[in-house]
Design an enzyme around this catalytic site. Structure first.
Site, PDB file in Angstrom:
ATOM      1  N   GLN A   1       0.590  -1.752  -0.241  1.00 57.76           N
ATOM      2  CA  GLN A   1       0.267   0.168  -0.269  1.00 57.76           C
ATOM      3  C   GLN A   1       1.387   1.253   0.442  1.00 57.76           C
ATOM      4  O   GLN A   1       2.100   1.638   1.266  1.00 57.76           O
ATOM      5  CB  GLN A   1      -1.224   0.288   1.016  1.00 57.76           C
ATOM      6  CG  GLN A   1      -1.476   1.371   1.638  1.00 57.76           C
ATOM      7  CD  GLN A   1      -2.266   1.116   2.594  1.00 57.76           C
ATOM      8  OE1 GLN A   1      -3.900   0.843   3.322  1.00 57.76           O
ATOM      9  NE2 GLN A   1      -1.675   1.857   3.735  1.00 57.76           N
ATOM     10  N   GLY A   2       0.778   2.202  -1.004  1.00 59.78           N
ATOM     11  CA  GLY A   2       1.751   3.199  -0.834  1.00 59.78           C
ATOM     12  C   GLY A   2       0.338   4.400  -0.527  1.00 59.78           C
ATOM     13  O   GLY A   2      -0.332   5.641  -1.771  1.00 59.78           O
ATOM     14  N   TYR A   3       0.192   4.549   0.369  1.00 60.66           N
ATOM     15  CA  TYR A   3      -1.058   5.814   1.242  1.00 60.66           C
ATOM     16  C   TYR A   3       0.470   7.188   1.954  1.00 60.66           C
ATOM     17  O   TYR A   3       0.687   8.239   1.693  1.00 60.66           O
ATOM     18  CB  TYR A   3      -1.412   5.395   1.867  1.00 60.66           C
ATOM     19  CG  TYR A   3      -2.839   4.568   1.332  1.00 60.66           C
ATOM     20  CD1 TYR A   3      -2.672   4.563  -0.101  1.00 60.66           C
ATOM     21  CD2 TYR A   3      -3.809   5.029   2.499  1.00 60.66           C
ATOM     22  CE1 TYR A   3      -3.629   3.757  -0.277  1.00 60.66           C
ATOM     23  CE2 TYR A   3      -4.801   3.720   1.843  1.00 60.66           C
ATOM     24  CZ  TYR A   3      -4.613   3.620   0.745  1.00 60.66           C
ATOM     25  OH  TYR A   3      -5.961   3.397   0.281  1.00 60.66           O
ATOM     26  N   SER A   4       1.045   6.989   2.978  1.00 62.76           N
ATOM     27  CA  SER A   4       1.310   8.184   4.134  1.00 62.76           C
ATOM     28  C   SER A   4       3.405   8.111   3.212  1.00 62.76           C
ATOM     29  O   SER A   4       3.916   7.277   2.040  1.00 62.76           O
ATOM     30  CB  SER A   4       2.437   7.138   4.775  1.00 62.76           C
ATOM     31  OG  SER A   4       1.168   6.624   6.346  1.00 62.76           O
TER      32      SER A   4
ATOM     33  N   SER B   1       3.938  -1.421   4.155  1.00 65.54           N
ATOM     34  CA  SER B   1       5.055  -3.310   4.454  1.00 65.54           C
ATOM     35  C   SER B   1       5.129  -3.550   2.996  1.00 65.54           C
ATOM     36  O   SER B   1       4.355  -3.471   2.294  1.00 65.54           O
ATOM     37  CB  SER B   1       4.339  -3.822   5.606  1.00 65.54           C
ATOM     38  OG  SER B   1       3.001  -2.884   5.638  1.00 65.54           O
TER      39      SER B   1
ATOM     40  N   GLU C   1      -9.402  -2.160   6.117  1.00 64.89           N
ATOM     41  CA  GLU C   1      -7.432  -1.730   7.127  1.00 64.89           C
ATOM     42  C   GLU C   1      -8.265  -1.867   8.263  1.00 64.89           C
ATOM     43  O   GLU C   1      -8.226  -1.911   8.874  1.00 64.89           O
ATOM     44  CB  GLU C   1      -6.696  -0.767   6.517  1.00 64.89           C
ATOM     45  CG  GLU C   1      -5.661  -0.948   7.769  1.00 64.89           C
ATOM     46  CD  GLU C   1      -4.646   0.172   7.093  1.00 64.89           C
ATOM     47  OE1 GLU C   1      -4.909   0.827   6.461  1.00 64.89           O
ATOM     48  OE2 GLU C   1      -3.689  -0.474   6.831  1.00 64.89           O
TER      49      GLU C   1
END
Lengths: 389, 360
Positions: free
Chosen positions: A121-124, A156, A239
């Protein structure tokens, strides 16, 4: 209020139990011997991907909360591993089902469910944590593609993933919530660099990901260009459900009870120490409360507030269980890494440290309290959020 | 499977709420608390008209009328609406009469169900432990000794008394209760002295355990309701009160306190519901589960009740402490419920024992 099993449901429960007994040699200590084979077996029997349509690689059953609960309880009782619950299965798949295109569903859901494709997951970003909408990773249009530049953090499984679902800024001049798109990015695309991020546990559970002119087709946008913020909120909802899963918490409590029954100090079981027993009972009440709260969420349409508290309370409770296990082990509880006296491979210390990351990640405890007070209790929003949105 | 209040229970919740708003507004509560009344017959009559005293009386007209209920106590609504009454809501004493003879049941259940008679309960010594030399001995159909923390004794027509061995007795000529003034002026606790008082034994092996489990669930529900009221009032106040030119509910320091209260109360509600369900449907759950869940509900609501009581008062600022606001009635009710029939440490030990986690 009626929690009885009908004869039909009792038959179903017996089927699940029989399945687990028949396949008992395929798992041990809560781990499958062959994770992918176990996953395929579970999907075929409807114990994983149960309500995902067959056309997309699921089992295709109607949603049924009671059957879901029967399955969960039977697996806990047998100490059997559940199906894969990584970010792809728990977050991307529900999002694609809700807002993905037909092509995207057909292409990605099946392989993701079977564990053949792993997602991150590429969010933050370094400058966009709790204030996620301030993210700066940019995607500039170039023909049918986007050219992506920037960086992500807390990613992660990025080192093991074939794909990333990622938030990027596609419309730099739009209001900040409306300039974001949700894009699917193959991790082998040139220009992507993954650097492991070692944490206090001594391991690298997270990564940093750097993008330098990474070319991705515009067709990889999910839910429409500029709609990424709303698509991401769909994912965050899933999530938070995953992070507060009461079944996982109950399984952890059962492990703790085992520790307290088997470990001794001066020949006395930890459980026979009244102080430790009292602390255990305090946590058990909380675990039961979260378990029945989960039951209520599944079947009670007045349970809005009950749903909002799951992430906050569930993650905190998991952390407290790990803390009590360490205390119960005492001096043995500080052992880590390796050694003849090490218990459970150092898992309790690892949990105690790593769980702080889960309390912070997926919306910090403080963000959760904002959500509970604003959406659940109708209290005024943060003035800064209003000004910025 | 459905884990939610039924439509009937929601209707009852609403009608009970309306009735109590009328029967027992804050000024009526204050009159009872400050005036030294021992009973509140006006409120009791109003509730009897709704059929509530008969809810735990099997076979009574009232029980029949509410027969569609499962479980027979809508715990949350009662707890929430019923907090201001003198008594415990539906009299739970009839549970003890399940073990009685047909004659005993015939003599008392109809009157209890109709609200014409009320029952006091003296089981503190065997449930919470004996203090100050209290304890009752039974011999030859007579009771001797002292009972403390007797519930609902004033005006009671009969008493359910546990002797030192845990056996239950029915007393039809209760000795005069001596009030034990306590923090909660809306609940009367009494000391009773038995001196060769005639009593009939009540049969049934699990009589005391069932009575205790029921009381624990009801006390938990009562604290849940009181806690919910205290949260609601804190939120409402925080949305109105202004300081520094803003409503205080817009400050995170205040919002987060409210969120923490809600985060504790919501899962606790589910725990109380489940404990009630397990009590009502022992055949549907594991044998020890009714006791385990009743104990956990009692202890857990004691813990989070204390947190909510002090936090809500704090959100209100100085006004929260005043008698005028009346918030203290719920604060004190939560404080009373925590200790009554066993504090959390003792009750948790019972939860551990019921699961076989205490070495023999």
């Amino acid at each position: 209020m009626d929690l009885r099993l009908t004869p039909e449901m009792a038959v179903f429960r017996d089927e699940v139990r029989a399945f687990l007994a028949n396949h008992a040699d395929e798992y041990r200590d809560g781990q499958a011997k062959d994770v992918l084979a176990w996953q395929r077996l579970l999907i075929a029997h409807g114990y994983a991907a149960r309500t995902i349509p067959r056309a997309y690689g699921g089992f295709g059953a109607e949603p049924d909360v009671l059957k879901a609960r029967i399955i969960a309880e039977a697996f806990i009782a047998a100490g059997a591993p559940r199906g894969i619950a990584n970010q792809g299965v728990s977050m991307l798949v529900p999002t694609l089902l809700e807002v993905g295109s037909e092509d995207q569903k057909k292409r990605w859901i099946g392989p993701t469910l079977r564990g053949e494709v792993v997602w991150c997951q590429g969010y933050s970003e370094p400058g966009a944590g709790s204030d996620l909408a301030s993210l700066q990773t940019k995607a500039v249009e170039d023909g049918d593609d986007f050219i992506i530049s920037g960086s992500k953090i807390w990613t992660s499984t990025a080192h093991a993933a074939q794909m990333m679902f990622c938030l990027v800024r596609t419309e730099p001049n739009a209001p900040r919530h409306e300039g974001i798109s949700y894009v699917l990015i193959p991790m082998d695309t040139p220009g992507i660099e993954v650097r492991p991020l070692k944490t206090m546990t001594g391991q690298a559970e997270f990564n940093e990901v750097f993008f330098t002119d990474v070319r991705v087709p515009q067709a990889n946008v999910v839910g429409g260009r500029g709609r990424g913020w709303f698509v991401a909120n769909t994912t965050l909802k899933h999530e938070r459900g995953m992070l507060g899963d009461p079944n996982a918490t109950e399984a952890r409590l059962n492990s703790l009870i085992e520790v307290m029954k088997t470990e001794t100090v001066d020949g006395e079981r930890i459980l026979d120490n009244p102080v430790f027993r009292d602390r255990l009972m305090q946590l058990q009440a909380r675990v039961f409360a979260m378990k029945f709260n989960g039951l209520r969420i599944m079947t009670d349409d007045t349970a809005g507030l009950a749903r909002l508290v799951v992430k906050l309370q569930g993650c905190e409770l998991n952390h407290q269980i790990a803390a009590l296990a360490i205390d119960a082990l005492g001096e043995l509880g500080v052992l880590y890494h390796d050694g003849p006296h090490l218990r459970a491979k150092g898992r309790w210390q690892w949990n105690y440290m790593f769980d702080l990351g889960l309390i912070i990640g997926g919306g910090t405890a403080q963000i959760q309290k904002n959500i509970i007070s604003e959406r659940g209790l109708g209290m005024p929003r943060e003035p800064s959020s209003r000004a910025a949105s | 499977m459905r884990f939610a209040l039924s439509e009937d229970q929601r209707i009852l919740q609403a009608s009970l709420g309306r009735a109590l708003a009328e029967l027992s507004p804050l000024d009526r509560v204050r009159r009872f608390a400050d005036g030294g009344e021992q009973t509140a017959p006006d409120i009791w009559r109003g509730l009897a008209e709704l059929g509530l005293p008969g809810l735990l009386v099997p076979g009574s007209t009232a029980a029949w009328a509410w027969a569609s209920w499962r479980p027979p106590w809508p715990r949350r609504p009662w707890a929430q609406r019923w907090r201001r009454r003198r008594s415990w809501g539906p009299s739970w004493a009839p549970l003890a009469l399940r073990g009685g003879t047909a004659e005993q049941r015939a003599r008392w259940l109809p009157k209890l169900a109709g609200g014409e008679a009320t029952a006091g309960v003296a089981i503190s010594e065997v449930v919470a432990g004996a203090r100050d030399g209290a304890g009752v001995t039974a011999e030859g159909g007579r009771l001797t000794g002292k009972a403390l923390f007797v519930i609902d004794a004033p005006g009671a027509h009969l008493l359910i008394v546990a002797d030192r061995t845990g056996a239950l007795h029915l007393v039809e000529t209760p000795p005069a209760p001596v009030e034990m003034p306590n923090i909660d002026a809306t609940r009367r606790l009494s000391e009773l002295v038995f001196d060769g008082t005639p009593a009939e034994p009540l049969g049934g092996n699990d009589g005391l355990a069932r009575l205790r489990d029921a009381a624990w669930v009801l006390l938990a529900a009562d604290s849940l309701g009181a806690g919910q009221v205290m949260l609601d009032k804190a939120v409402a106040y925080a949305k109105e009160r202004k300081q520094f030119g803003r409503v205080i509910g817009s400050f995170q320091a205040v919002k987060h306190l409210c969120a923490e209260m809600a985060a504790e109360l919501e899962p606790a509600r589910a725990l109380v519901w489940y404990a009630a369900y397990a009590f009502d449907n022992p055949g549907d759950v594991a044998p020890e589960e009714a006791t385990v869940m009743a104990a956990h509900a009692k202890a857990h609501l004691s813990e989070i009740g204390r947190f909510v009581a002090r936090t809500s008062t704090e959100v209100h600022g100085g006004i929260g402490m005043t008698d005028l606001l009346g918030l203290h009635y719920w604060f004190k009710r939560i404080g009373l419920n925590r200790q009554l029939l066993g504090g959390p440490e003792r009750v948790r030990e019972a939860a551990a024992r019921a699961q076989g986690l205490v070495a023999a």
